[in-house]
Design a protein around this motif. Structure first.
Motif, PDB file in Angstrom:
ATOM      1  N   CYS A   1       0.933  -1.184  -0.059  1.00  0.00           N
ATOM      2  CA  CYS A   1       0.042  -0.127   0.044  1.00  0.00           C
ATOM      3  C   CYS A   1       1.031   1.057  -0.122  1.00  0.00           C
ATOM      4  CB  CYS A   1      -0.738  -0.036   1.310  1.00  0.00           C
ATOM      5  SG  CYS A   1      -2.035   1.075   1.384  1.00  0.00           S
ATOM      6  N   PRO A   2       0.402   2.453  -0.426  1.00  0.00           N
ATOM      7  CA  PRO A   2       1.202   3.473  -0.314  1.00  0.00           C
ATOM      8  C   PRO A   2       1.869   3.936   1.032  1.00  0.00           C
ATOM      9  CG  PRO A   2      -0.736   4.183  -1.807  1.00  0.00           C
ATOM     10  CD  PRO A   2      -0.690   2.611  -1.199  1.00  0.00           C
ATOM     11  N   CYS A   3       1.099   3.298   2.054  1.00  0.00           N
ATOM     12  CA  CYS A   3       1.558   3.627   3.351  1.00  0.00           C
ATOM     13  C   CYS A   3       2.597   2.701   3.796  1.00  0.00           C
ATOM     14  CB  CYS A   3       0.388   3.678   4.360  1.00  0.00           C
ATOM     15  SG  CYS A   3      -0.277   1.810   4.521  1.00  0.00           S
ATOM     16  N   GLY A   4       2.992   1.610   3.131  1.00  0.00           N
ATOM     17  CA  GLY A   4       4.281   0.590   3.440  1.00  0.00           C
ATOM     18  C   GLY A   4       3.594  -0.667   3.792  1.00  0.00           C
ATOM     19  N   ARG A   5       2.157  -0.612   4.111  1.00  0.00           N
ATOM     20  CA  ARG A   5       1.722  -2.076   4.496  1.00  0.00           C
ATOM     21  C   ARG A   5       1.835  -3.086   3.503  1.00  0.00           C
ATOM     22  NH1 ARG A   5      -2.899   0.959   7.316  1.00  0.00           N
ATOM     23  NH2 ARG A   5      -2.276   1.257   9.615  1.00  0.00           N
ATOM     24  N   LEU A   6       1.885  -4.485   3.570  1.00  0.00           N
ATOM     25  CA  LEU A   6       1.724  -5.392   2.759  1.00  0.00           C
ATOM     26  C   LEU A   6       0.174  -5.582   2.555  1.00  0.00           C
ATOM     27  CD1 LEU A   6       4.515  -7.963   3.764  1.00  0.00           C
ATOM     28  CD2 LEU A   6       4.433  -6.690   1.555  1.00  0.00           C
ATOM     29  N   LEU A   7      -0.083  -6.019   1.384  1.00  0.00           N
ATOM     30  CA  LEU A   7      -1.409  -6.096   0.992  1.00  0.00           C
ATOM     31  C   LEU A   7      -1.770  -7.695   0.699  1.00  0.00           C
ATOM     32  CD1 LEU A   7      -2.197  -3.375  -1.414  1.00  0.00           C
ATOM     33  CD2 LEU A   7      -2.799  -3.534   0.954  1.00  0.00           C
ATOM     34  N   HIS A   8      -2.744  -8.291   1.336  1.00  0.00           N
ATOM     35  CA  HIS A   8      -3.078  -9.635   1.315  1.00  0.00           C
ATOM     36  C   HIS A   8      -4.247 -10.182   0.504  1.00  0.00           C
ATOM     37  CE1 HIS A   8       0.571 -10.204   3.947  1.00  0.00           C
ATOM     38  NE2 HIS A   8       0.151  -9.603   4.614  1.00  0.00           N
ATOM     39  N   ASP A   9      -5.174  -9.141   0.829  1.00  0.00           N
ATOM     40  CA  ASP A   9      -6.508  -9.501   0.106  1.00  0.00           C
ATOM     41  C   ASP A   9      -6.426  -9.281  -1.216  1.00  0.00           C
ATOM     42  OD1 ASP A   9      -9.623  -9.767   0.305  1.00  0.00           O
ATOM     43  OD2 ASP A   9      -9.545  -7.604  -0.110  1.00  0.00           O
ATOM     44  N   PRO A  10      -7.381 -10.078  -1.707  1.00  0.00           N
ATOM     45  CA  PRO A  10      -6.984  -9.917  -3.540  1.00  0.00           C
ATOM     46  C   PRO A  10      -7.672  -8.741  -3.879  1.00  0.00           C
ATOM     47  CG  PRO A  10      -7.886 -12.140  -2.870  1.00  0.00           C
ATOM     48  CD  PRO A  10      -7.651 -11.476  -1.804  1.00  0.00           C
ATOM     49  N   ALA A  11      -8.801  -8.213  -3.366  1.00  0.00           N
ATOM     50  CA  ALA A  11      -9.472  -6.915  -4.054  1.00  0.00           C
ATOM     51  C   ALA A  11      -8.480  -5.775  -3.533  1.00  0.00           C
ATOM     52  CB  ALA A  11     -10.773  -6.868  -3.010  1.00  0.00           C
TER      53      ALA A  11
ATOM     54  N   GLY B   1      -4.680  -1.696  -5.223  1.00  0.00           N
ATOM     55  CA  GLY B   1      -3.538  -1.284  -4.660  1.00  0.00           C
ATOM     56  C   GLY B   1      -3.474  -0.325  -3.549  1.00  0.00           C
ATOM     57  N   VAL B   2      -4.677  -0.429  -2.813  1.00  0.00           N
ATOM     58  CA  VAL B   2      -4.478   0.312  -1.671  1.00  0.00           C
ATOM     59  C   VAL B   2      -5.442  -0.498  -0.551  1.00  0.00           C
ATOM     60  CG1 VAL B   2      -5.611   2.473  -0.583  1.00  0.00           C
ATOM     61  CG2 VAL B   2      -4.780   2.321  -2.757  1.00  0.00           C
ATOM     62  N   GLY B   3      -4.932  -0.704   0.833  1.00  0.00           N
ATOM     63  CA  GLY B   3      -5.543  -1.511   1.696  1.00  0.00           C
ATOM     64  C   GLY B   3      -7.006  -0.768   2.391  1.00  0.00           C
ATOM     65  N   PRO B   4      -7.779  -1.599   3.289  1.00  0.00           N
ATOM     66  CA  PRO B   4      -8.739  -1.014   3.589  1.00  0.00           C
ATOM     67  C   PRO B   4      -8.690   0.363   4.293  1.00  0.00           C
ATOM     68  CG  PRO B   4      -8.191  -2.839   4.575  1.00  0.00           C
ATOM     69  CD  PRO B   4      -7.246  -2.823   3.488  1.00  0.00           C
ATOM     70  N   VAL B   5      -7.657   0.484   5.236  1.00  0.00           N
ATOM     71  CA  VAL B   5      -7.539   1.515   6.114  1.00  0.00           C
ATOM     72  C   VAL B   5      -7.089   2.856   5.320  1.00  0.00           C
ATOM     73  CG1 VAL B   5      -6.227   2.581   7.835  1.00  0.00           C
ATOM     74  CG2 VAL B   5      -6.663   0.373   8.067  1.00  0.00           C
ATOM     75  N   CYS B   6      -6.248   2.705   4.170  1.00  0.00           N
ATOM     76  CA  CYS B   6      -5.970   3.939   3.405  1.00  0.00           C
ATOM     77  C   CYS B   6      -7.119   4.225   2.266  1.00  0.00           C
ATOM     78  CB  CYS B   6      -4.805   3.495   2.716  1.00  0.00           C
ATOM     79  SG  CYS B   6      -3.401   3.546   3.489  1.00  0.00           S
ATOM     80  N   PHE B   7      -7.878   3.156   2.088  1.00  0.00           N
ATOM     81  CA  PHE B   7      -9.118   3.348   1.118  1.00  0.00           C
ATOM     82  C   PHE B   7     -10.120   4.322   1.701  1.00  0.00           C
ATOM     83  CE2 PHE B   7     -13.117   2.097  -0.843  1.00  0.00           C
ATOM     84  CZ  PHE B   7     -13.017   2.571  -2.073  1.00  0.00           C
ATOM     85  N   ARG B   8     -10.320   3.960   2.949  1.00  0.00           N
ATOM     86  CA  ARG B   8     -11.284   4.691   3.828  1.00  0.00           C
ATOM     87  C   ARG B   8     -10.773   6.258   4.026  1.00  0.00           C
ATOM     88  NH1 ARG B   8     -12.142   0.080   7.039  1.00  0.00           N
ATOM     89  NH2 ARG B   8     -10.286   0.867   8.262  1.00  0.00           N
TER      90      ARG B   8
END
Length: 68
Positions: free
Chosen positions: A9-19, A24-31
């Motif tokens: 994710c742009p914040c640096g976290r690894l993304l595991h969920d296919p969606a 290209g963005v995790g749920p926290v950053c997406f919100r």
């Protein structure tokens, strides 16, 4: 054995969920990016010192008589 390329994710976290990986963005950053800032609901734990629970019915218990 195939290994997937790590997606971050742009914040640096690894993304595991296919969606999230596809987006290209995790749920926290997406919100945060979408402007969705709904507060999280905090429900306090009940006070165990008080036997009364709001909304619970009080059912009187009648003592049982011994069988004759």
């Amino acid at each position: 054995m195939s290994q997937e390329t790590p997606v971050r994710c742009p914040c640096g976290r690894l993304l595991h969920d296919p969606a999230s990986r596809a987006r290209g963005v995790g749920p926290v950053c997406f919100r945060r990016l979408s402007g969705h800032t709904a507060p999280r609901i905090h429900i306090p734990a009940p006070n165990m010192a008080s036997p009364h629970i709001p909304g619970q019915l009080a059912i009187p218990i009648q003592p049982r008589l011994p069988d004759a």
